[in-house]
Design a protein around this motif. Structure first.
Motif, PDB file in Angstrom:
ATOM      1  N   ASP A  87     -33.101  74.153  -7.295  1.00  0.00           N
ATOM      2  CA  ASP A  87     -33.530  73.160  -8.279  1.00  0.00           C
ATOM      3  C   ASP A  87     -33.762  71.785  -7.661  1.00  0.00           C
ATOM      4  N   ASN A  88     -33.264  71.542  -6.460  1.00  0.00           N
ATOM      5  CA  ASN A  88     -33.417  70.249  -5.801  1.00  0.00           C
ATOM      6  C   ASN A  88     -34.611  70.214  -4.842  1.00  0.00           C
ATOM      7  N   LEU A  89     -35.248  71.343  -4.613  1.00  0.00           N
ATOM      8  CA  LEU A  89     -36.359  71.407  -3.672  1.00  0.00           C
ATOM      9  C   LEU A  89     -37.684  71.494  -4.415  1.00  0.00           C
ATOM     10  N   ARG A  90     -38.681  70.777  -3.902  1.00  0.00           N
ATOM     11  CA  ARG A  90     -40.017  70.853  -4.491  1.00  0.00           C
ATOM     12  C   ARG A  90     -41.061  70.585  -3.410  1.00  0.00           C
ATOM     13  N   GLU A  91     -42.214  71.203  -3.589  1.00  0.00           N
ATOM     14  CA  GLU A  91     -43.326  70.970  -2.674  1.00  0.00           C
ATOM     15  C   GLU A  91     -43.833  69.547  -2.883  1.00  0.00           C
ATOM     16  N   ALA A  92     -44.218  68.911  -1.787  1.00  0.00           N
ATOM     17  CA  ALA A  92     -44.705  67.537  -1.872  1.00  0.00           C
ATOM     18  C   ALA A  92     -45.781  67.298  -0.825  1.00  0.00           C
ATOM     19  N   THR A  93     -46.549  66.254  -1.032  1.00  0.00           N
ATOM     20  CA  THR A  93     -47.451  65.778   0.011  1.00  0.00           C
ATOM     21  C   THR A  93     -46.642  64.831   0.902  1.00  0.00           C
ATOM     22  N   ARG A  94     -47.203  64.428   2.011  1.00  0.00           N
ATOM     23  CA  ARG A  94     -46.524  63.457   2.878  1.00  0.00           C
ATOM     24  C   ARG A  94     -46.242  62.169   2.094  1.00  0.00           C
ATOM     25  N   SER A  95     -47.217  61.707   1.342  1.00  0.00           N
ATOM     26  CA  SER A  95     -47.065  60.472   0.572  1.00  0.00           C
ATOM     27  C   SER A  95     -45.964  60.603  -0.478  1.00  0.00           C
ATOM     28  N   GLN A  96     -45.929  61.715  -1.207  1.00  0.00           N
ATOM     29  CA  GLN A  96     -44.901  61.914  -2.229  1.00  0.00           C
ATOM     30  C   GLN A  96     -43.515  61.975  -1.603  1.00  0.00           C
ATOM     31  N   ASN A  97     -43.415  62.611  -0.457  1.00  0.00           N
ATOM     32  CA  ASN A  97     -42.133  62.701   0.235  1.00  0.00           C
ATOM     33  C   ASN A  97     -41.640  61.304   0.631  1.00  0.00           C
ATOM     34  N   GLN A  98     -42.553  60.445   1.038  1.00  0.00           N
ATOM     35  CA  GLN A  98     -42.196  59.070   1.396  1.00  0.00           C
ATOM     36  C   GLN A  98     -41.797  58.255   0.167  1.00  0.00           C
ATOM     37  N   GLN A  99     -42.429  58.527  -0.964  1.00  0.00           N
ATOM     38  CA  GLN A  99     -42.135  57.787  -2.195  1.00  0.00           C
ATOM     39  C   GLN A  99     -40.689  58.003  -2.633  1.00  0.00           C
ATOM     40  N   ASN A 100     -40.142  59.159  -2.336  1.00  0.00           N
ATOM     41  CA  ASN A 100     -38.790  59.500  -2.783  1.00  0.00           C
ATOM     42  C   ASN A 100     -37.707  59.007  -1.813  1.00  0.00           C
ATOM     43  N   LYS A 101     -38.086  58.273  -0.786  1.00  0.00           N
ATOM     44  CA  LYS A 101     -37.092  57.726   0.135  1.00  0.00           C
ATOM     45  C   LYS A 101     -36.327  56.584  -0.527  1.00  0.00           C
ATOM     46  N   GLY A 102     -35.119  56.380  -0.065  1.00  0.00           N
ATOM     47  CA  GLY A 102     -34.317  55.256  -0.544  1.00  0.00           C
ATOM     48  C   GLY A 102     -34.736  53.964   0.141  1.00  0.00           C
ATOM     49  N   LYS A 103     -34.004  52.904  -0.131  1.00  0.00           N
ATOM     50  CA  LYS A 103     -34.333  51.630   0.508  1.00  0.00           C
ATOM     51  C   LYS A 103     -33.960  51.691   1.991  1.00  0.00           C
ATOM     52  N   PRO A 104     -34.727  51.020   2.824  1.00  0.00           N
ATOM     53  CA  PRO A 104     -34.438  51.043   4.264  1.00  0.00           C
ATOM     54  C   PRO A 104     -33.112  50.355   4.585  1.00  0.00           C
ATOM     55  N   CYS A 105     -32.497  50.760   5.682  1.00  0.00           N
ATOM     56  CA  CYS A 105     -31.209  50.175   6.069  1.00  0.00           C
ATOM     57  C   CYS A 105     -31.358  48.707   6.467  1.00  0.00           C
ATOM     58  N   THR A 106     -32.573  48.268   6.768  1.00  0.00           N
ATOM     59  CA  THR A 106     -32.817  46.874   7.147  1.00  0.00           C
ATOM     60  C   THR A 106     -33.019  45.966   5.936  1.00  0.00           C
ATOM     61  N   ASN A 107     -33.035  46.544   4.753  1.00  0.00           N
ATOM     62  CA  ASN A 107     -33.274  45.795   3.525  1.00  0.00           C
ATOM     63  C   ASN A 107     -32.131  44.813   3.264  1.00  0.00           C
ATOM     64  N   ILE A 108     -32.479  43.533   3.027  1.00  0.00           N
ATOM     65  CA  ILE A 108     -31.442  42.514   2.758  1.00  0.00           C
ATOM     66  C   ILE A 108     -31.371  42.114   1.285  1.00  0.00           C
ATOM     67  N   SER A 109     -32.374  42.512   0.504  1.00  0.00           N
ATOM     68  CA  SER A 109     -32.391  42.120  -0.905  1.00  0.00           C
ATOM     69  C   SER A 109     -31.435  42.967  -1.735  1.00  0.00           C
ATOM     70  N   GLY A 110     -31.169  44.186  -1.268  1.00  0.00           N
ATOM     71  CA  GLY A 110     -30.363  45.114  -2.044  1.00  0.00           C
ATOM     72  C   GLY A 110     -31.204  45.991  -2.960  1.00  0.00           C
ATOM     73  N   TYR A 111     -32.512  45.789  -2.959  1.00  0.00           N
ATOM     74  CA  TYR A 111     -33.413  46.526  -3.834  1.00  0.00           C
ATOM     75  C   TYR A 111     -34.586  47.086  -3.046  1.00  0.00           C
ATOM     76  N   LYS A 112     -34.938  48.322  -3.352  1.00  0.00           N
ATOM     77  CA  LYS A 112     -36.113  48.936  -2.743  1.00  0.00           C
ATOM     78  C   LYS A 112     -37.360  48.203  -3.227  1.00  0.00           C
ATOM     79  N   GLY A 113     -38.284  47.934  -2.310  1.00  0.00           N
ATOM     80  CA  GLY A 113     -39.541  47.282  -2.678  1.00  0.00           C
ATOM     81  C   GLY A 113     -39.446  45.788  -2.851  1.00  0.00           C
ATOM     82  N   VAL A 114     -38.353  45.193  -2.368  1.00  0.00           N
ATOM     83  CA  VAL A 114     -38.158  43.739  -2.526  1.00  0.00           C
ATOM     84  C   VAL A 114     -37.740  43.148  -1.184  1.00  0.00           C
ATOM     85  N   SER A 115     -38.419  42.059  -0.794  1.00  0.00           N
ATOM     86  CA  SER A 115     -38.048  41.357   0.442  1.00  0.00           C
ATOM     87  C   SER A 115     -38.223  39.855   0.248  1.00  0.00           C
TER      88      SER A 115
END
Length: 163
Positions: A87-115
């Motif tokens: 139930d946790n696995l699904r087919e994806a494109t490269r782009s979709q797989n990237q969309q589901n990533k969490g925030k990078p470890c270098t992130n200082i804002s504490g929020y994904k998509g915010v710098s």
């Protein structure tokens, strides 16, 4: 992508409710029948060694469950790379797989998509789709920028959105 050898079916079984691969027969002297197969590698994915080659457990699970070679990209819906329940696995494109990533470890804002945008002394909201980054605006607080990111993620990433 790496092909899974057909003979692996004779050596491993897959429990779709637990995500575990179990040895059906010995493939090496340190393996016992009934043992859970694989270990978590440095990249966070469970890997299984079979006939001197390493295979990603989620790809082996896909092969054993469907009887077909896995697609190029398999996404873990909950972001947990070692949760290989069906139930946790699904087919994806490269782009979709990237969309589901969490925030990078270098992130200082504490929020994904915010710098922090130094030139304007404001928080910048951005989102990426198909390897292209889109600017969503500048905001006074990281929370406001994150709200803009979430709205865009719902619209652009749909079921692959990861907050």
């Amino acid at each position: 992508m790496q092909q899974i050898p057909h003979e692996i079916k004779e050596y491993l079984s897959y429990d779709s409710s637990t995500g575990e691969l179990t040895w059906l027969q010995k493939s090496a002297c340190n393996i016992n029948i009934g043992d859970v197969a694989g270990s978590i590698g440095g990249n966070g994915y469970t890997q299984v060694k079979f006939k001197y080659r390493k295979y990603s457990a989620h790809r082996v699970a896909w092969f054993l469950y469907t009887g077909k070679q896995p697609p190029d990209f398999i996404d873990h819906k909950n972001g947990n790379k070692s949760d290989n329940t069906w139930d946790n696995l699904r087919e994806a494109t490269r782009s979709q797989n990237q969309q589901n990533k969490g925030k990078p470890c270098t992130n200082i804002s504490g929020y994904k998509g915010v710098s922090w945008y130094k030139k304007s002394n404001k928080w910048k909201a951005y989102i990426t789709l198909d390897s292209k980054q889109y600017h969503l605006g500048l905001f006074g607080t990281p929370e406001e920028a994150y709200k803009a990111y979430c709205v865009a993620a719902d619209k652009l990433h749909k079921q692959f959105a990861n907050y």
